[in-house]
Write an enzyme that holds these catalytic residues in place. Structure first.
Site, PDB file in Angstrom:
ATOM      1  N   HIS A  72       0.875  -1.185   0.000  1.00  0.00           N
ATOM      2  CA  HIS A  72       0.000   0.000   0.000  1.00  0.00           C
ATOM      3  C   HIS A  72       0.902   1.222   0.000  1.00  0.00           C
ATOM      4  CE1 HIS A  72      -3.508  -2.446   1.844  1.00  0.00           C
ATOM      5  NE2 HIS A  72      -3.601  -2.385   0.522  1.00  0.00           N
ATOM      6  N   ARG A  74       0.758   4.438   0.022  1.00  0.00           N
ATOM      7  CA  ARG A  74       0.684   5.654   0.849  1.00  0.00           C
ATOM      8  C   ARG A  74       1.238   5.433   2.248  1.00  0.00           C
ATOM      9  NH1 ARG A  74      -5.915   5.675   1.281  1.00  0.00           N
ATOM     10  NH2 ARG A  74      -6.148   3.830   2.583  1.00  0.00           N
ATOM     11  N   GLU A  75       1.543   4.192   2.582  1.00  0.00           N
ATOM     12  CA  GLU A  75       1.974   3.859   3.945  1.00  0.00           C
ATOM     13  C   GLU A  75       3.493   4.033   4.058  1.00  0.00           C
ATOM     14  OE1 GLU A  75       0.135  -0.006   4.377  1.00  0.00           O
ATOM     15  OE2 GLU A  75      -1.870   0.838   4.112  1.00  0.00           O
ATOM     16  N   ASN A 144      -3.553  -5.891  -1.575  1.00  0.00           N
ATOM     17  CA  ASN A 144      -3.781  -6.681  -0.361  1.00  0.00           C
ATOM     18  C   ASN A 144      -5.182  -7.300  -0.314  1.00  0.00           C
ATOM     19  OD1 ASN A 144      -2.364  -7.692   1.881  1.00  0.00           O
ATOM     20  ND2 ASN A 144      -3.475  -6.324   3.291  1.00  0.00           N
ATOM     21  N   GLU A 271       1.006  -3.213  11.517  1.00  0.00           N
ATOM     22  CA  GLU A 271       0.479  -1.863  11.261  1.00  0.00           C
ATOM     23  C   GLU A 271       1.306  -0.906  12.116  1.00  0.00           C
ATOM     24  OE1 GLU A 271      -1.896  -0.988   9.166  1.00  0.00           O
ATOM     25  OE2 GLU A 271      -3.152  -2.770   8.842  1.00  0.00           O
TER      26      GLU A 271
END
Ligand code: ING
Ligand code: ZN
Length: 312
Positions: A72, A74-75, A144, A271
Site C-alpha cells: 500500500h 501511501r503507507e 492486499n 500496522e
C-alpha cells in the site's frame, strides 16, 4: 566503507533512491547480498528485492524469512522499517545469529507504480496503477485483496473502490512476484512479514475470523514482538494491539499475510504507528522525527519474530 552503504533515515526515500541503494549494496557486499528483479509492475518498473544470505541460499536447513513494505504505497513509514532491517543485517551487524542462520528476502517497494504516484500525484493513493477501464477512470487494484486466500469474499467488486480485488487472484504482476517468492521457498519459509500502517497493531490470519491451527503460538509470538516494540516505543505512541485481522480490525479477503500463512507457520501484518494519533488521512503522513525510530523499534519486533522462527 560502510558510510557509503547508508541511505540515512532523515527522509522517506523515493523509488529511484531505494532502487539505486539495493544495487549498490549488492555490489558492495557481493558475498551476502543479491538483488533480484522479480518481475515488472503494470507500468513496467522493475520490482526488485534483496536476497540476503551468508550461504547464497544453498543451505536448505536454514529457515527463510520474507519481509515486504509499501504494498500500500501511501503507507510511507513502512519503508524505513525494511531499510533499517536491511542495514542491520548487512551493514551494521549486531545480531550475527540472525544473518548466519537465516536466509532473508526483503522487498522494500512492493508497489512501485503506486509509490511513484504518491510522490507525483496523490499522496493518499493505496492501490497499484492497473487501468481497469480505458481512460483514467477508476484505476487500481488493492494488492492486499488480490492474493489467493479466500479471494473475492470480503473485498470490493467495484474498480472505483480502494479495496477492489482485481479480475482474479494474482491478476496483478505485483502480487504474482510475491506469490512466486513465497512458493519458491515454501519448504522452509519460517516467517512472513507484511509491513503496513497505520494503527500500532500486529495482525494475523485469517481475514474471515477463522484461525490457523497454531494460532496459540502465532498469538504468543505476536505478543512477544509487540512487547519488544513497546519497550522502546515513543511514550506518546500507544501500545501495540495483537490479534486476528477480523476480530481486531475488519473482514478482509485476499490478504498477503493470509496467503503467507498457508505456507509459513508464522505470518503477520504489522500496522506501524500513525502520525501523532491524528485524523484518518493524516495517519499516513510521517513525522520526520519518527523515521529512524520507526526503523529502530520495528527491528525490535522483527528480531523477536526471527528468533521464534529459528526456534520452531
Ligand atoms: N490494513 C490492512 C488492509 O489491507 C489487513 C489490514 C491485514 C487486511 C491483513 C487483510 C489482511 O486493509 C491496512 N492499513 O492496509
Ligand atoms: Zn495497508
Amino acid at each position: 566503507n560502510s558510510s557509503s552503504s547508508r541511505l540515512g533515515f532523515d527522509k522517506i526515500h523515493t523509488y529511484a533512491e531505494v532502487d539505486a541503494y539495493l544495487t549498490q549494496l549488492a555490489r558492495q557486499y557481493p558475498n551476502v547480498v543479491t538483488v533480484v528483479e522479480g518481475g515488472r509492475s503494470i507500468e513496467g518498473r522493475p520490482i526488485r528485492y534483496l536476497r540476503i544470505s551468508t550461504t547464497n541460499f544453498q543451505d536448505a536447513r536454514k529457515p527463510v524469512i520474507i519481509m515486504q513494505s509499501l504494498i500500500h504505497c501511501r503507507e510511507w513509514v513502512t519503508l524505513p522499517a525494511t531499510l533499517y532491517a536491511i542495514q542491520k543485517l548487512v551493514v551494521d551487524v549486531t545480531e550475527s545469529d540472525l544473518i548466519q542462520n537465516i536466509d532473508w528476502i526483503i522487498l522494500p517497494v512492493a508497489n512501485p507504480d503506486g509509490y511513484v504516484f504518491t510522490h507525483s500525484n496523490d499522496r493518499y493513493w493505496r492501490k497499484n496503477r492497473r487501468q481497469n477501464f480505458s481512460g483514467n477512470i477508476c484505476p487500481g487494484v488493492d494488492l492486499n485483496r488480490n492474493f489467493a486466500m479466500n479471494w473475492g469474499t470480503a473485498s470490493s467488486t467495484n474498480p472505483c473502490s480502494d479495496t477492489f480485488h482485481g479480475s482474479a487472484a494474482f491478476s496483478e504482476p505485483e502480487t504474482a512476484v510475491i506469490r512466486d517468492i513465497i512458493q519458491a521457498h515454501s519448504n522452509r519459509l519460517a516467517l512472513y512479514l507484511d509491513i503496513h500502517s497505520f494503527g500500532s497493531m500486529i495482525l494475523y490470519g485469517f481475514g474471515d475470523g477463522t484461525l490457523p491451527s497454531n494460532a496459540l503460538q502465532i498469538n504468543l509470538v505476536g505478543v512477544q514482538m509487540a512487547q519488544a516494540i513497546d519497550r522502546v516505543k515513543w511514550p506518546t505512541n500507544r501500545n501495540y494491539i495483537v490479534g486476528n485481522i477480523f476480530h481486531v480490525l475488519y473482514a478482509a479477503s485476499g490478504g498477503a499475510s493470509d496467503y503467507g500463512q498457508l505456507f509459513a507457520p508464522l505470518s503477520y501484518t504489522y500496522e506501524l504507528p500513525a502520525w501523532r494519533n491524528n485524523s484518518w488521512l493524516q495517519g499516513f503522513l510521517v513525522d520526520p522525527e519518527f523515521i529512524e525510530q520507526a526503523g529502530f523499534e520495528t527491528w525490535e519486533g522483527i528480531k523477536v519474530g526471527a528468533r521464534a522462527a529459528l526456534a520452531n
